[in-house]
Scaffold this motif. Structure first.
Motif, PDB file in Angstrom:
ATOM      1  N   VAL A  79     -34.862 -35.105  14.333  1.00 54.61           N
ATOM      2  CA  VAL A  79     -35.413 -35.363  16.122  1.00 54.61           C
ATOM      3  C   VAL A  79     -34.666 -36.466  16.594  1.00 54.61           C
ATOM      4  O   VAL A  79     -34.972 -37.098  16.426  1.00 54.61           O
ATOM      5  CB  VAL A  79     -36.919 -35.114  16.244  1.00 54.61           C
ATOM      6  CG1 VAL A  79     -36.812 -34.430  17.216  1.00 54.61           C
ATOM      7  CG2 VAL A  79     -37.104 -33.204  15.469  1.00 54.61           C
ATOM      8  N   THR A  80     -33.729 -36.338  16.790  1.00 57.64           N
ATOM      9  CA  THR A  80     -33.078 -36.663  17.375  1.00 57.64           C
ATOM     10  C   THR A  80     -33.615 -37.198  18.915  1.00 57.64           C
ATOM     11  O   THR A  80     -33.709 -36.241  19.392  1.00 57.64           O
ATOM     12  CB  THR A  80     -30.988 -37.005  17.472  1.00 57.64           C
ATOM     13  OG1 THR A  80     -31.336 -36.338  17.903  1.00 57.64           O
ATOM     14  CG2 THR A  80     -31.226 -36.475  15.957  1.00 57.64           C
ATOM     15  N   ILE A  81     -33.135 -38.473  19.792  1.00 56.98           N
ATOM     16  CA  ILE A  81     -33.500 -38.692  21.273  1.00 56.98           C
ATOM     17  C   ILE A  81     -32.397 -37.245  22.201  1.00 56.98           C
ATOM     18  O   ILE A  81     -33.027 -36.715  22.869  1.00 56.98           O
ATOM     19  CB  ILE A  81     -32.909 -39.884  21.737  1.00 56.98           C
ATOM     20  CG1 ILE A  81     -33.755 -41.215  20.800  1.00 56.98           C
ATOM     21  CG2 ILE A  81     -32.777 -40.051  23.261  1.00 56.98           C
ATOM     22  CD1 ILE A  81     -33.132 -42.669  21.273  1.00 56.98           C
ATOM     23  N   ALA A  82     -31.052 -36.613  21.285  1.00 62.14           N
ATOM     24  CA  ALA A  82     -30.531 -35.877  21.890  1.00 62.14           C
ATOM     25  C   ALA A  82     -31.390 -34.509  21.933  1.00 62.14           C
ATOM     26  O   ALA A  82     -31.789 -34.256  22.796  1.00 62.14           O
ATOM     27  CB  ALA A  82     -29.143 -35.898  21.964  1.00 62.14           C
ATOM     28  N   ASP A  83     -32.213 -34.583  20.805  1.00 59.74           N
ATOM     29  CA  ASP A  83     -32.866 -33.267  20.932  1.00 59.74           C
ATOM     30  C   ASP A  83     -34.160 -32.870  21.820  1.00 59.74           C
ATOM     31  O   ASP A  83     -34.709 -32.256  22.494  1.00 59.74           O
ATOM     32  CB  ASP A  83     -33.856 -33.228  19.499  1.00 59.74           C
ATOM     33  CG  ASP A  83     -32.747 -32.773  18.367  1.00 59.74           C
ATOM     34  OD1 ASP A  83     -31.508 -31.908  18.362  1.00 59.74           O
ATOM     35  OD2 ASP A  83     -32.557 -33.376  17.455  1.00 59.74           O
ATOM     36  N   LEU A  84     -34.764 -34.216  21.629  1.00 59.55           N
ATOM     37  CA  LEU A  84     -35.601 -34.303  23.027  1.00 59.55           C
ATOM     38  C   LEU A  84     -35.188 -34.440  24.491  1.00 59.55           C
ATOM     39  O   LEU A  84     -35.938 -33.873  24.829  1.00 59.55           O
ATOM     40  CB  LEU A  84     -37.038 -35.904  22.911  1.00 59.55           C
ATOM     41  CG  LEU A  84     -37.122 -36.289  20.891  1.00 59.55           C
ATOM     42  CD1 LEU A  84     -37.835 -37.242  21.102  1.00 59.55           C
ATOM     43  CD2 LEU A  84     -37.966 -34.990  21.251  1.00 59.55           C
ATOM     44  N   ALA A  85     -33.960 -35.286  24.421  1.00 63.04           N
ATOM     45  CA  ALA A  85     -33.509 -34.944  25.930  1.00 63.04           C
ATOM     46  C   ALA A  85     -33.314 -33.944  26.349  1.00 63.04           C
ATOM     47  O   ALA A  85     -33.349 -33.570  27.418  1.00 63.04           O
ATOM     48  CB  ALA A  85     -32.150 -35.796  26.050  1.00 63.04           C
ATOM     49  N   ALA A  86     -32.522 -32.593  25.373  1.00 64.65           N
ATOM     50  CA  ALA A  86     -32.290 -31.579  25.935  1.00 64.65           C
ATOM     51  C   ALA A  86     -34.227 -30.517  26.821  1.00 64.65           C
ATOM     52  O   ALA A  86     -33.040 -29.573  27.254  1.00 64.65           O
ATOM     53  CB  ALA A  86     -31.457 -30.584  24.783  1.00 64.65           C
ATOM     54  N   ASN A  87     -35.039 -30.705  26.295  1.00 67.14           N
ATOM     55  CA  ASN A  87     -35.873 -30.457  27.042  1.00 67.14           C
ATOM     56  C   ASN A  87     -35.496 -31.508  28.389  1.00 67.14           C
ATOM     57  O   ASN A  87     -36.822 -29.784  29.020  1.00 67.14           O
ATOM     58  CB  ASN A  87     -36.892 -30.844  26.470  1.00 67.14           C
ATOM     59  CG  ASN A  87     -37.325 -29.850  25.041  1.00 67.14           C
ATOM     60  OD1 ASN A  87     -37.459 -28.905  24.555  1.00 67.14           O
ATOM     61  ND2 ASN A  87     -37.442 -30.953  23.703  1.00 67.14           N
ATOM     62  N   SER A  88     -35.005 -31.820  29.371  1.00 67.82           N
ATOM     63  CA  SER A  88     -34.705 -32.210  30.311  1.00 67.82           C
ATOM     64  C   SER A  88     -33.904 -31.066  31.227  1.00 67.82           C
ATOM     65  O   SER A  88     -34.123 -31.044  32.265  1.00 67.82           O
ATOM     66  CB  SER A  88     -34.134 -33.160  30.608  1.00 67.82           C
ATOM     67  OG  SER A  88     -35.118 -34.849  30.244  1.00 67.82           O
ATOM     68  N   PHE A  89     -33.593 -30.043  30.135  1.00 66.59           N
ATOM     69  CA  PHE A  89     -33.033 -29.413  30.858  1.00 66.59           C
ATOM     70  C   PHE A  89     -33.474 -27.703  30.679  1.00 66.59           C
ATOM     71  O   PHE A  89     -32.585 -26.395  30.110  1.00 66.59           O
ATOM     72  CB  PHE A  89     -31.104 -29.038  30.315  1.00 66.59           C
ATOM     73  CG  PHE A  89     -30.856 -31.085  30.924  1.00 66.59           C
ATOM     74  CD1 PHE A  89     -30.442 -30.475  32.057  1.00 66.59           C
ATOM     75  CD2 PHE A  89     -30.914 -31.953  29.574  1.00 66.59           C
ATOM     76  CE1 PHE A  89     -30.052 -32.206  32.693  1.00 66.59           C
ATOM     77  CE2 PHE A  89     -30.254 -32.929  30.333  1.00 66.59           C
ATOM     78  CZ  PHE A  89     -29.815 -33.465  31.406  1.00 66.59           C
TER      79      PHE A  89
END
Length: 95
Positions: free
Chosen positions: A18-28
């Motif tokens: 799980v990358t930071i980009a995976d987590l950031a996708a939850n902002s949208f």
């Protein structure tokens, strides 16, 4: 999560599942590229992920959207658009 978000893990440097980009996708959570403006997307990223976002490695393109690179090397591609950005009066091009 909408169909217009894509995580690129190829350059991730820690080998994490799980990358930071995976987590950031939850902002949208309800992202729809037809109504997403590139500057609004960028504002969400800089607000929610300011300590993890690599602004130098990130890019915004008027026709395709935002590619946000994070400190772990992962990238989140977000479809978005810019309608005015020609000086006609939006809050982004007139500030």
């Amino acid at each position: 999560m909408g169909a217009f978000l894509q995580v690129d893990r190829r350059a991730e440097i820690f080998g994490a599942a799980v990358t930071i980009a995976d987590l950031a996708a939850n902002s949208f959570p309800e992202h729809q590229s037809a109504s997403a403006h590139i500057y609004e997307v960028w504002e969400v990223l800089t607000r929610d992920w300011c300590f993890e976002l690599d602004p130098v490695g990130s890019s915004m393109e008027y026709a395709t959207g935002v590619s946000a690179r994070f400190r772990d090397g992962s990238v989140l591609h977000i479809s978005a658009w810019a309608d005015c950005c020609d000086g006609t009066g939006c809050r982004h091009c007139c500030s």
